[in-house]
Design an enzyme around this catalytic site. Structure first.
Site, short mmCIF file in Angstrom:
data_model
loop_
_atom_site.label_atom_id
_atom_site.label_comp_id
_atom_site.label_asym_id
_atom_site.label_seq_id
_atom_site.Cartn_x
_atom_site.Cartn_y
_atom_site.Cartn_z
N ASP A 112 -6.20 -9.36 7.59
CA ASP A 112 -4.57 -9.90 6.54
C ASP A 112 -4.00 -9.48 8.78
O ASP A 112 -2.41 -9.14 8.09
CB ASP A 112 -4.60 -7.93 5.69
CG ASP A 112 -2.91 -8.63 5.36
OD1 ASP A 112 -2.26 -9.84 5.50
OD2 ASP A 112 -2.07 -8.05 4.86
N THR A 169 4.61 3.70 1.28
CA THR A 169 6.43 3.18 2.42
C THR A 169 5.99 4.58 3.36
O THR A 169 5.20 5.28 3.09
CB THR A 169 7.28 3.64 1.22
OG1 THR A 169 7.46 3.18 0.48
CG2 THR A 169 8.37 4.50 2.19
N GLN A 228 1.08 -0.95 -0.23
CA GLN A 228 0.07 -0.43 0.04
C GLN A 228 0.83 1.48 0.20
O GLN A 228 0.00 2.24 -0.14
CB GLN A 228 -1.27 0.21 1.19
CG GLN A 228 -1.85 -1.53 1.22
CD GLN A 228 -2.89 -1.19 2.83
OE1 GLN A 228 -3.10 -0.28 2.71
NE2 GLN A 228 -2.78 -2.70 3.13
#
Length: 559
Positions: free
Chosen positions: A386, A274, A272
């Site tokens: 997740d 940094t 998604q």
């Protein structure tokens, strides 16, 4: 020199003192070309000589005389004094050739020596006393350099104008012209001052207009990014407005906090975006997630994470401090967690922090408590979707913080599952969800079971070789064959009581059941782990009680 076709010209270089030295001529004073004359001497031999004596070189006019023997002007090829340079010659003032008002000039060419020349503003022979004489530029009325008043100085002159006139007084300059009357001068000064004021005011107005234009342009650009980054959608997610609960950071502050997102500030990178380490203007250390270039899918995940985290307040869930929507890509600001991820703590062999059995059990209980809160204590149940060891962060005290809610979902109270495209991380997938595309709260339970097995075994979920079975398959096989000790981590085997370790392994086995309906809920898992934790440090009375009354595990059906 004018020569006939049959004339032979020879050039001889000789020392005036008649001294020749082997391989080198010292020092050459004169070199010139002249007519060669021959005659018969008293001894009967032929003699050769130039048609003019050497001393005639001191009197150039002699070459223009009526003397029939002197009919040519010599061509001087080179002229210099001695072989010393100026600095050497000036040490011996007795032999130094340059007279007053002259300067010494070094001669090059590899021979050395020097010549003298008059200073600027002087003329004459620099070799003969008294040297060069001052040129009186003001003396010649026809070539006077000044327009009006000329005053001569040694080596120079000065021009000036009479009273009532102005200018440089030079013939080839501005000359002299009548001064402007005082009234006109004041008027000119007033006009100049007024012009300067008008110019300054105009510049100030232009600067303000430009500044205002830049602000409007920046505001328009920020509004564009705000809409593109989902600002309007975020405001519509809740009745109160999600953004009202978060701090909106200016882009400039976050750029400064991360040294303009320097690579040296990167904490980690994922699908998604940094994550950078930053320090805000108040000195607070934060983690700033910079999303990748926005597309529809990533924008949905970004908005979803903001909405989800704005509803959560739990000590084991990472805190979202604010966001920035006025940049090209959206930015999220989280609390900073200095001890990295659980994955690194378990699998990094260089880790200096010993992850004992007691700490493993506490981490497992804290993760379970956070997931139980998401599933059953929020206004709407939240499925994380997740759960994995890289999404479990650790603060300075190694307290657990569940993170990364990009693909999490809130569900209605009467909703039992989500039908979605399969998303998550291989190795942590619920196999039932993988087959049906239906995600339930038990799918999070399965992923937690994988993390629990990581804590028990210290092994990675995915094998590094294709021939080796996955961690889950090897763990379940060891449980079915009653050989759990063969797969446990050494610290777990050495520090954990056999009964405690086996109870946790049974709990992990239940979480990894192939069928979701046979798995425990996260609330049940959390309760069971807290119960096991209480047995790790019993009092004397409690210890006797535990020996007489063994821990009762939930009865999980393992079909």
């Amino acid at each position: 020199m004018h020569l006939s076709c049959t004339t032979i010209v020879r050039v001889y270089l000789s020392d005036l003192h008649g001294k020749w030295r082997t391989g080198k001529l010292f020092p050459c004073s004169y070199a010139f070309v002249g007519d060669l004359q021959t005659s018969v001497g008293p001894d009967g031999y032929r003699q050769a000589g130039f048609s003019y004596p050497i001393h005639d070189l001191h009197n150039p006019m002699s070459f223009l005389s009526d003397n029939p023997l002197v009919t040519r002007t010599p061509l001087v090829l080179d002229w210099r004094i001695q072989t010393e340079n100026c600095s050497q010659a000036q040490r011996n003032l007795t032999a130094y050739a340059c007279q007053e008002n002259s300067e010494c000039v070094n001669q090059d060419g590899g021979v050395g020596g020097y010549v003298c020349q008059c200073l600027t503003g002087y003329e004459g022979n620099p070799y003969l006393a008294p040297g060069c004489q001052d040129i009186d530029e003001c003396e010649d009325p026809e070539n006077n350099p000044c327009h009006s008043i000329c005053i001569n100085y040694p080596g120079s002159f000065n021009c000036s104008c009479p009273q009532g006139y102005h200018g440089d007084g030079m013939q080839d300059g501005s000359g002299c012209s009548a001064s402007v009357p005082t009234t006109s001068k004041l008027m000119n000064i007033s006009i100049g001052v007024s012009s300067a004021v008008i110019l300054l005011v105009s510049v100030a107005i232009c600067f303000q207009l430009q500044k205002g234009y830049q602000k409007r342009k920046m505001k328009k650009r920020e509004d564009k990014f705000f809409k593109r980054n989902g600002g309007l959608l975020l405001q519509q997610q809740t009745n109160e407005g999600t953004l009202g609960k978060l701090k909106l950071f200016p882009a400039r502050e976050l750029e400064k906090a991360t040294d303009h997102f320097s690579e040296s500030r990167i904490l980690g990178q994922g699908g998604q975006g940094t994550v950078y380490k930053g320090m805000l203007s108040d000195g607070k250390i934060v983690a700033i997630k910079k999303s990748k270039l926005v597309n529809e899918n990533q924008l949905e995940q970004f908005i979803n994470e903001v909405v989800i985290l704005s509803q959560i307040n739990h000590r084991n869930v990472v805190k979202l401090l604010g966001c920035c929507l006025e940049t090209e890509v959206p930015l999220l600001v989280y609390e900073f967690l200095p001890n990295g991820t659980l994955f690194d703590l378990i699998h990094n062999e260089d880790s200096k922090f010993p992850i004992s059995w007691k700490i493993r059990l506490k981490i497992a209980a804290d993760i379970a408590g956070a997931l139980a809160y998401l599933h059953s204590a929020t206004s709407l149940p939240i499925y994380h979707r997740d759960i994995k060891s890289t999404n479990i962060l650790l603060d300075e005290k190694y307290e657990v913080k569940v993170s990364d809610f990009g693909i999490s979902r809130s569900v209605a109270l009467d909703q039992t599952h989500l039908t979605t495209l399969v998303k998550g991380t291989f190795g942590y997938f619920d196999p039932e969800y993988f087959q049906s595309s239906q995600f339930t709260e038990k799918s999070d339970v399965y992923s937690f079971g994988v993390v629990l097995v990581e804590l028990l075994t210290g092994q990675r979920p995915i094998s590094r070789t294709e021939e080796e079975r996955s961690l889950v398959a090897r763990f379940l096989l060891s449980m079915e064959t009653n050989r759990i000790e063969t797969i446990l981590d050494d610290r777990v085997s050495q520090e954990g009581r056999k009964e405690e370790v086996f109870n946790v392994a049974r709990l992990a086995q239940g979480c990894l059941n192939w069928k979701g309906k046979y798995r425990p809920t996260m609330k049940e898992v959390s309760t069971e782990l807290e119960s096991i934790r209480r047995t790790t440090m019993p009092t004397t009375v409690e210890a006797e009680s535990q020996e007489a009354k063994p821990l009762m595990l939930l009865d999980f059906e393992c079909t």
